[in-house]
Each structure stands twice: as C-alpha cells, then as structure tokens.
Write an enzyme that holds these catalytic residues in place. Structure first.
Site, PDB file in Angstrom:
ATOM      1  N   ASN A 242     -26.973 -38.636  33.094  1.00 22.60           N
ATOM      2  CA  ASN A 242     -27.949 -37.603  32.714  1.00 22.60           C
ATOM      3  C   ASN A 242     -28.692 -37.134  33.963  1.00 22.60           C
ATOM      4  O   ASN A 242     -28.426 -37.598  35.063  1.00 22.60           O
ATOM      5  CB  ASN A 242     -28.900 -38.119  31.625  1.00 22.60           C
ATOM      6  N   ASP A 308     -28.065 -43.223  25.361  1.00 21.60           N
ATOM      7  CA  ASP A 308     -28.027 -43.756  23.995  1.00 21.60           C
ATOM      8  C   ASP A 308     -26.618 -44.200  23.616  1.00 21.60           C
ATOM      9  O   ASP A 308     -26.439 -45.025  22.739  1.00 21.60           O
ATOM     10  CB  ASP A 308     -28.528 -42.695  23.008  1.00 21.60           C
ATOM     11  N   LYS A 318      -7.901 -45.383  36.918  1.00 20.54           N
ATOM     12  CA  LYS A 318      -8.323 -43.981  36.785  1.00 20.54           C
ATOM     13  C   LYS A 318      -7.433 -43.281  35.758  1.00 20.54           C
ATOM     14  O   LYS A 318      -6.200 -43.344  35.864  1.00 20.54           O
ATOM     15  CB  LYS A 318      -8.216 -43.292  38.150  1.00 20.54           C
ATOM     16  N   PHE A 354     -41.723 -43.350  27.590  1.00 14.95           N
ATOM     17  CA  PHE A 354     -41.707 -41.915  27.860  1.00 14.95           C
ATOM     18  C   PHE A 354     -40.820 -41.271  26.799  1.00 14.95           C
ATOM     19  O   PHE A 354     -39.913 -41.920  26.281  1.00 14.95           O
ATOM     20  CB  PHE A 354     -41.137 -41.623  29.258  1.00 14.95           C
TER      21      PHE A 354
HETATM   22  O1  PMT Z   1     -36.343 -39.182  36.566  1.00 15.12           O
HETATM   23  P1  PMT Z   1     -36.944 -37.796  36.686  1.00 15.12           P
HETATM   24  O2  PMT Z   1     -35.974 -36.777  37.205  1.00 15.12           O
HETATM   25  O3  PMT Z   1     -38.240 -37.819  37.468  1.00 15.12           O
HETATM   26  O4  PMT Z   1     -37.328 -37.297  35.204  1.00 15.12           O
HETATM   27  C1  PMT Z   1     -38.315 -37.928  34.489  1.00 15.12           C
HETATM   28  C2  PMT Z   1     -37.946 -38.065  33.006  1.00 15.12           C
HETATM   29  C3  PMT Z   1     -37.844 -36.700  32.374  1.00 15.12           C
HETATM   30  C4  PMT Z   1     -36.623 -38.817  32.857  1.00 15.12           C
HETATM   31  C5  PMT Z   1     -39.086 -38.928  32.340  1.00 15.12           C
HETATM   32  O5  PMT Z   1     -40.295 -38.244  32.488  1.00 15.12           O
HETATM   33  C6  PMT Z   1     -38.787 -39.204  30.869  1.00 15.12           C
HETATM   34  O6  PMT Z   1     -39.074 -38.416  29.984  1.00 15.12           O
HETATM   35  N1  PMT Z   1     -38.193 -40.396  30.586  1.00 15.12           N
HETATM   36  C7  PMT Z   1     -37.732 -40.797  29.259  1.00 15.12           C
HETATM   37  C8  PMT Z   1     -36.396 -40.206  28.998  1.00 15.12           C
HETATM   38  C9  PMT Z   1     -35.824 -40.670  27.678  1.00 15.12           C
HETATM   39  O7  PMT Z   1     -34.836 -41.362  27.692  1.00 15.12           O
HETATM   40  O8  PMT Z   1     -36.481 -40.345  26.615  1.00 15.12           O
HETATM   41  P2  PMT Z   1     -36.051 -40.780  25.096  1.00 15.12           P
HETATM   42  O9  PMT Z   1     -36.948 -39.994  24.240  1.00 15.12           O
HETATM   43  O10 PMT Z   1     -34.589 -40.668  24.934  1.00 15.12           O
HETATM   44  O11 PMT Z   1     -36.419 -42.327  25.041  1.00 15.12           O
HETATM   45  C10 PMT Z   1     -37.704 -42.773  24.633  1.00 15.12           C
HETATM   46  C11 PMT Z   1     -38.036 -44.059  25.350  1.00 15.12           C
HETATM   47  O12 PMT Z   1     -37.103 -45.077  24.969  1.00 15.12           O
HETATM   48  C12 PMT Z   1     -37.970 -43.974  26.864  1.00 15.12           C
HETATM   49  O13 PMT Z   1     -39.061 -44.705  27.378  1.00 15.12           O
HETATM   50  C13 PMT Z   1     -36.658 -44.642  27.224  1.00 15.12           C
HETATM   51  O14 PMT Z   1     -36.748 -45.302  28.483  1.00 15.12           O
HETATM   52  C14 PMT Z   1     -36.483 -45.643  26.108  1.00 15.12           C
HETATM   53  N2  PMT Z   1     -35.086 -45.890  25.749  1.00 15.12           N
HETATM   54  C15 PMT Z   1     -34.301 -44.889  25.285  1.00 15.12           C
HETATM   55  C16 PMT Z   1     -33.000 -45.149  24.912  1.00 15.12           C
HETATM   56  C17 PMT Z   1     -32.489 -46.475  25.025  1.00 15.12           C
HETATM   57  N3  PMT Z   1     -31.251 -46.759  24.696  1.00 15.12           N
HETATM   58  N4  PMT Z   1     -33.291 -47.447  25.494  1.00 15.12           N
HETATM   59  C18 PMT Z   1     -34.568 -47.189  25.846  1.00 15.12           C
HETATM   60  O15 PMT Z   1     -35.298 -48.094  26.273  1.00 15.12           O
END
Ligand code: PMT
Length: 446
Positions: A242, A308, A318, A354
């Site tokens: 991503n 995810d 490959k 986040f």
């Molecule tokens: O890295 P940069 O280029 O500076 O960009 C920053 C950012 C946009 C990545 C950052 O600000 C941000 O939004 N990070 C969270 C991205 C994300 O995966 O969001 P989500 O809504 O899919 O996940 C919610 C939370 O669950 C996040 O804290 C994530 O770390 C966590 N998560 C998600 C999926 C997963 N399988 N395990 C997790 O722990």
C-alpha cells in the site's frame, strides 16, 4: 510467511535494541532540562523589549543555547549588542544578511530550534503571525520552523482587549497551537492601567522551562509505535502493498523520543535513529514483534497501514507469464493486530489506533475506536490530496474513549505527532494518578 532475510533483520534489530537500551540508561544519569536546548528569542518593537535581556540571561543560565532575533522596530528599543552579550551568541536582525555559508543561517537556526519564544510580542507581530505574513527575519523564521512557538504579549490594555488582537490570539492558540504567556494586570508604560503588561521575566522563563521539561514527561515510559505499509509476498519478486511511506509513524516515534520515552519503532521502512527500530515486512512479522513487546509497554501507537489480506499461497519461485493466462490470486485475511491487542490491553496501558478512511471519516473512526477497545483513534481522510499517505503533512480528527473530540487542520506530520504526544502524556498521567490512588487506598486499609 516470513522470508529468511526478514528474520535476520528482525534479529539484528533486536540485538541493536539491547545495546541501545544500555546507552539510553547511561545518558539519563546526566540529564539536565535546558541543557542542549536551542531557543530562538524573538524580540518585537515595544517598550518591554528591554526586559528581553533579562529573559535571555535567565534562559542562558538555565543551560539553554539562546539566539536573539530582533525585528526592525525592536531595534528602536534595544541594541543587538546588549542581546549578543546576554545570549553569548550573535544577534540576528537582517532578513537578507550576508552569511559565511551558502545556506541562510536563520533557516538553519529555525530548523534546529527546540522552541521559539517571542517576548515581548506586540499587537503587530501577533497579527502578522496569525495572518502568515513574513516580511522580516523573525516572522520568516517562525514560518520556516516546526518548533513550538510561545508568545508573551505586551501592549496597551485597550490594544490587548481589541477584537482584532483577541481574534489573532485565538488563531495562534487554537489553530496554530502556540502557547500564549498571558500578560499581567498593572500600569503600562503609557500610564494606562489594565491587562497588557508583559508577564514577569520569572514567569516567562518558568513557562519556557516547563514547556521544555514537559518534553521529558514520558521519561521512563515505554512506547511501541508501528509505521509503514506491510508487504504481503506473492512470489519472491512480487508483493501486495500500500501507499504508506512510514512518515506519520516515524514522526510519532521521533516526537515520543523527544519527550524522553523509551521508543520501539516497528517499521516496514528502514530508518536510522537513536531509539530501537525493528524492521518487519509482513503483517505476520509485525504481529509477532508487536505482540512480543506489548506486555512491557505503557502505550502502543499503531500508525502502520497493515494489509487486511495476503495471498493464500506464496510460490517459492517467480511466477512465469507462461504458467497460466490470467493469474488469479486467492487472498486470505490477516489478523487485526490492533483489535487483538485492544482486547487484551491492561488498564494501565494506552492503545491508540489510526484510521485511514475514504468516506464517513467520523462514523468509521468512531466505530473502530469502540470496536477495537481503543483509548484514542486518529482519523485521516485519505481522499484529500497532499495529506495522509506519502505526504509530509496530515490533517486529522482525534476521538478519545473519554469523549475527546478534536480536529487538527493541515500541518506537518511532526506537529500532529507533538499534539498527539500531549494527549498521550495526559492519558498516562491519569493512569499514574489512579495507580497512586489505589496504592494509597490499599495502604489505608492495611
Ligand atoms: O505512512 P504515511 O505515508 O505517513 O501515511 C500515514 C497513514 C495514512 C498510513 C496513517 O496516518 C494512517 O492512517 N494509518 C492507519 C492506516 C490503516 O491501516 O487504517 P485502517 O483503518 O485500515 O486500520 C485501523 C487501525 O487498525 C490502524 O491503526 C491499523 O494499524 C490497525 N490495523 C489494521 C489492519 C490490521 N490487519 N491490523 C491492524 O492492526
């Protein structure tokens, strides 16, 4: 799912961590608050400018490296020589002064400053700063710096009470997050009585010291931060990834380290820092490392964009074009690290997530806050150009399980991180207070 090289980098980072923990402890013993702190002391043109010498002297004696910058009007009230003597550093006045190197010195200074203090701050400079005007050296430096800015207003009480000044102070305080050291009530130079007299030299230096000391309020706290986007291999060459650059997570880790926290950064991006950096690649790697460290941590901040899904099967060779016409990848779900840890977190641990959303920012962020049992969630709208993924800036909403609701406009990721540190300091302080209360109660019962 973990490649051999990956295991090695994790182990190497773990060894690095052990040696760094030792060197961190050694440096704590020689810690002195204002030592190694660079303060830019901006002086604008008011009668209180003469007090800037005392401010400079007090800050310098407290160990700070002070650099004075005078506006053209300030020079009507005080000479550069006085401030040079008090700061023991050259005083800067000219926006276009000759420099011995090709780099403008004041930009360097703006970048390395830990704090910019403007004392006295006239109505004029407050208006310029609120409007983003930079027509002299001092205002240009403020705009070129990411350091914390503190202003000590000093002016006639009617000017201080004027709606324009009130509005400008409101912008500086609530939009730009400057600290305002309120003026005192008393008789001002023109003989009028009211609020407008610059705060005392002692109050100003105390405010500066406590702001800089506040930077160490996470001393002794262990904070785990994740950064970057995970890469889920398809074959030895290809992966699903991503757009996360790791900038937000690294800014967060830097800010936390600046406040004295013992930081462990679990990152998909290699970065060279004095704190511990563990480099991982996949969601599984990240889960393994974060789970291993979580128990010993006071807080977890998950900025990483964790995939995810991952390919169900990873081929060891490959994949050739000739093997099939179209390639169909079967994906399986990755564990949700934050969700797992949110469920098992102890009440003395803080967990911050986040949320990267392309629609319904508030609703989805609020849902994740509650569903993942978080203390706080930081939502960013990833459809807005120039913020979020990959950019140096971000604009976020902050939702706390305690009811905190805040929105930060676009600003550098480091500035956002500093603000989040303020929240974390508060959350941890609350935990420490209730622990102390429990201990007192247990003592009373005993
Ligand atoms: O890295 P940069 O280029 O500076 O960009 C920053 C950012 C946009 C990545 C950052 O600000 C941000 O939004 N990070 C969270 C991205 C994300 O995966 O969001 P989500 O809504 O899919 O996940 C919610 C939370 O669950 C996040 O804290 C994530 O770390 C966590 N998560 C998600 C999926 C997963 N399988 N395990 C997790 O722990």
């Amino acid at each position: 799912m973990k490649s051999k090289g990956q295991t090695k980098s994790t182990e190497a980072a773990s060894a690095r961590r052990k040696s760094k923990v030792k060197s961190n402890k050694e440096s704590f013993e020689t810690f002195a608050p204002l030592e190694n702190k660079t303060i830019v002391l901006g002086v604008s043109g008011g009668i209180a400018a003469y007090k800037a010498c005392d401010v400079a002297s007090m800050l310098r004696r407290a160990g700070a490296d002070v650099h004075a910058v005078l506006t053209p009007n300030a020079r009507e009230f005080i000479t550069p020589l006085s401030l040079t003597t008090m700061t023991r550093n050259p005083t800067h006045c000219e926006q276009y002064e000759q420099s011995s190197s090709w780099k403008p010195e004041h930009i360097d200074l703006a970048k390395k400053a830990d704090l910019i203090l403007i004392a006295p701050a006239t109505a004029d400079i407050l208006a310029k700063l609120a409007g983003g005007i930079c027509d002299d050296l001092l205002t240009s430096m403020v705009l070129a710096s990411q350091a914390k800015v503190m202003v000590a207003p000093a002016m006639n009480p009617t000017m201080y009470g004027h709606p324009a000044t009130r509005r400008n102070l409101d912008i500086l305080q609530n939009t730009f997050r400057y600290d305002v050291i309120s003026p005192e009530f008393g008789e001002v130079a023109c003989g009028d009585v009211g609020s407008g007299k610059m705060a005392s030299v002692e109050s100003i230096t105390a405010a500066v010291a406590s702001r800089l000391l506040a930077h160490k309020t996470l001393m002794g706290k262990k904070v785990l931060v994740t950064a970057g986007g995970t890469r889920e291999p398809i074959d030895p060459v290809r992966f699903i990834g991503n757009r996360s650059s790791g900038k937000m997570g690294i800014a967060m880790a830097d800010a936390l380290a600046g406040r004295g926290a013992d930081v462990i950064l679990v990152s998909t991006v290699e970065v060279n820092r004095a704190y511990n950096v563990l480099v991982v690649e996949t969601a599984h790697d990240m889960q393994e490392v974060v789970e291993a460290e979580f128990d010993n941590c006071d807080a977890l901040v998950m900025t990483a964009a964790v995939a995810d899904f991952r390919p169900l099967r990873v081929t060891s060779h490959k994949i050739k074009k000739s093997e099939s016409g179209d390639l169909v990848l079967e994906l399986t779900q990755n564990p949700d690290i934050l969700d797992l840890l949110g469920r098992i977190k102890r009440k003395d641990q803080v967990v911050i997530g986040f949320a990267a959303e392309s629609e319904g920012l508030l609703t989805h962020a609020a849902d994740k806050l509650q569903r993942k049992n978080l203390d706080m969630i930081i939502g960013n709208d990833i459809t807005v150009p120039d913020i979020g993924f990959g950019s140096d800036d971000n604009a976020v909403i902050i939702l706390g399980s305690d009811g905190v609701r805040e929105s930060l406009p676009r600003m550098p990721k480091r500035a956002i991180a500093e603000h989040l540190c303020d929240h974390l300091v508060e959350l941890i302080a609350r935990i420490d207070e209730s622990k102390a209360e429990e201990e007192r109660d247990a003592g009373d019962e005993g």
